[in-house]
Design a protein around this motif. Structure first.
Motif, PDB file in Angstrom:
ATOM      1  N   GLN A  46      57.446   9.267 -90.038  1.00 43.22           N
ATOM      2  CA  GLN A  46      57.213   7.955 -89.438  1.00 43.22           C
ATOM      3  C   GLN A  46      55.859   7.886 -88.752  1.00 43.22           C
ATOM      4  O   GLN A  46      55.225   6.828 -88.695  1.00 43.22           O
ATOM      5  N   LEU A  47      55.387   9.021 -88.253  1.00 35.52           N
ATOM      6  CA  LEU A  47      54.072   9.068 -87.599  1.00 35.52           C
ATOM      7  C   LEU A  47      52.988   8.552 -88.526  1.00 35.52           C
ATOM      8  O   LEU A  47      52.119   7.767 -88.115  1.00 35.52           O
ATOM      9  N   MET A  48      53.009   8.967 -89.794  1.00 36.55           N
ATOM     10  CA  MET A  48      51.994   8.539 -90.741  1.00 36.55           C
ATOM     11  C   MET A  48      52.177   7.073 -91.124  1.00 36.55           C
ATOM     12  O   MET A  48      51.202   6.359 -91.350  1.00 36.55           O
ATOM     13  N   ARG A  49      53.414   6.613 -91.169  1.00 42.93           N
ATOM     14  CA  ARG A  49      53.670   5.227 -91.556  1.00 42.93           C
ATOM     15  C   ARG A  49      53.169   4.241 -90.504  1.00 42.93           C
ATOM     16  O   ARG A  49      52.864   3.097 -90.818  1.00 42.93           O
ATOM     17  N   GLU A  50      53.085   4.681 -89.258  1.00 45.74           N
ATOM     18  CA  GLU A  50      52.583   3.796 -88.191  1.00 45.74           C
ATOM     19  C   GLU A  50      51.092   3.520 -88.346  1.00 45.74           C
ATOM     20  O   GLU A  50      50.583   2.537 -87.814  1.00 45.74           O
ATOM     21  N   GLN A  51      50.367   4.416 -89.038  1.00 49.84           N
ATOM     22  CA  GLN A  51      48.937   4.253 -89.319  1.00 49.84           C
ATOM     23  C   GLN A  51      48.097   4.085 -88.042  1.00 49.84           C
ATOM     24  O   GLN A  51      47.087   3.373 -88.041  1.00 49.84           O
ATOM     25  N   ASN A  52      48.523   4.746 -86.969  1.00 47.46           N
ATOM     26  CA  ASN A  52      47.754   4.783 -85.723  1.00 47.46           C
ATOM     27  C   ASN A  52      46.948   6.077 -85.733  1.00 47.46           C
ATOM     28  O   ASN A  52      47.452   7.148 -85.393  1.00 47.46           O
ATOM     29  N   LYS A  53      45.675   5.984 -86.127  1.00 51.93           N
ATOM     30  CA  LYS A  53      44.875   7.189 -86.363  1.00 51.93           C
ATOM     31  C   LYS A  53      44.738   8.050 -85.116  1.00 51.93           C
ATOM     32  O   LYS A  53      44.818   9.279 -85.196  1.00 51.93           O
ATOM     33  N   GLU A  54      44.517   7.440 -83.958  1.00 50.86           N
ATOM     34  CA  GLU A  54      44.353   8.225 -82.732  1.00 50.86           C
ATOM     35  C   GLU A  54      45.631   8.988 -82.396  1.00 50.86           C
ATOM     36  O   GLU A  54      45.583  10.145 -81.966  1.00 50.86           O
ATOM     37  N   LYS A  55      46.767   8.337 -82.595  1.00 45.42           N
ATOM     38  CA  LYS A  55      48.058   8.987 -82.348  1.00 45.42           C
ATOM     39  C   LYS A  55      48.283  10.131 -83.329  1.00 45.42           C
ATOM     40  O   LYS A  55      48.774  11.200 -82.950  1.00 45.42           O
ATOM     41  N   ILE A  56      47.906   9.906 -84.583  1.00 45.88           N
ATOM     42  CA  ILE A  56      48.050  10.943 -85.609  1.00 45.88           C
ATOM     43  C   ILE A  56      47.176  12.149 -85.279  1.00 45.88           C
ATOM     44  O   ILE A  56      47.624  13.296 -85.337  1.00 45.88           O
TER      45      ILE A  56
END
Length: 228
Positions: A46-56
């Motif tokens: 789910q982390l990748m699906r959120e597409q929040n680069k800084e969070k990733i």
């Protein structure tokens, strides 16, 4: 043998494939009755699906540091897309991340390929973490499908392939994209989604396929065995 840290989970299907291949490739050298030292950290896709680069980036940095502290001597990211974190994470740890594009570039050079088509999800195709690395380190040009097809490719990856669903429709779509990329000068095709080589085998197409998973796993095995 050297200890390898693995970051998996995007998807667990690809993580299993990496784990299996690395064990098999090392086993070919040390014997099938033995296995290499691996430390696996699997994240929630789910982390990748959120597409929040800084969070990733923050998450991958945290995991990389934990793997280093646990004794890993190098890290392999068990998917294509998360390599978007490489430039941010690599300078902040003291062990190497084995970049998937390095494995792609070496294989392409071996076969004299200077222009490659890139297939995968939208972040992989439109990002610079594979094309930029290939251009800088190997002088290889990369082309991607026309913009009209990017969302469709992304949907096949995120809604089918990463869920372990492999359909004739998806296979036909990617075969057609290969033909279109070849018309624009692609000499070989980067299977830029870990599940793509599970969908289309080399014997099913005339175009040279750069199967990133197999090549990346071989790079990992070579590191474990001290060959690189």
């Amino acid at each position: 043998m050297k200890t390898l840290g693995m970051i998996g989970g995007t998807s667990w299907h690809s993580t299993i494939e990496y784990y299996k291949l690395i064990n098999e490739l090392v086993g070919e050298v040390i014997g099938a009755d033995q296995n290499p030292p691996l430390i696996l950290y699997s994240i929630n896709i789910q982390l990748m699906r959120e597409q929040n680069k800084e969070k990733i980036i923050a998450k991958y940095l945290d995991i990389a540091q934990k793997l280093e502290q646990a004794g890993a001597e190098a890290i392999i990211i068990c998917a294509n897309t998360p390599h978007m974190v490489y430039e941010a994470v690599q300078p902040l740890i003291n062990i190497p991340i084995l970049h998937i594009a390095a494995a792609i570039g070496k294989e392409a050079q071996k076969h004299g390929l200077s222009t490659l088509g890139l297939l995968g999800n939208k972040p992989t195709m439109t990002g610079d973490f594979i094309p930029g690395f290939l251009k800088e380190h190997f002088g290889i040009e990369t082309i991607i499908p026309a913009s009209a097809y990017l969302d469709q490719s992304h949907d096949y990856v995120s809604k089918e392939l990463t869920l372990g669903k492999f359909t004739k429709e998806a296979k036909d779509f990617y075969k057609n994209q290969m033909s279109l990329l070849a018309q624009r000068g692609a000499e070989g095709m980067i299977m830029g989604c870990t599940e793509l080589p599970l969908l289309i085998k080399q014997e099913e197409t005339a175009f040279p396929l750069i199967t990133t998973t197999q090549l990346h796993a071989q790079m990992a095995a070579d590191f474990i065995l001290g060959k690189v």
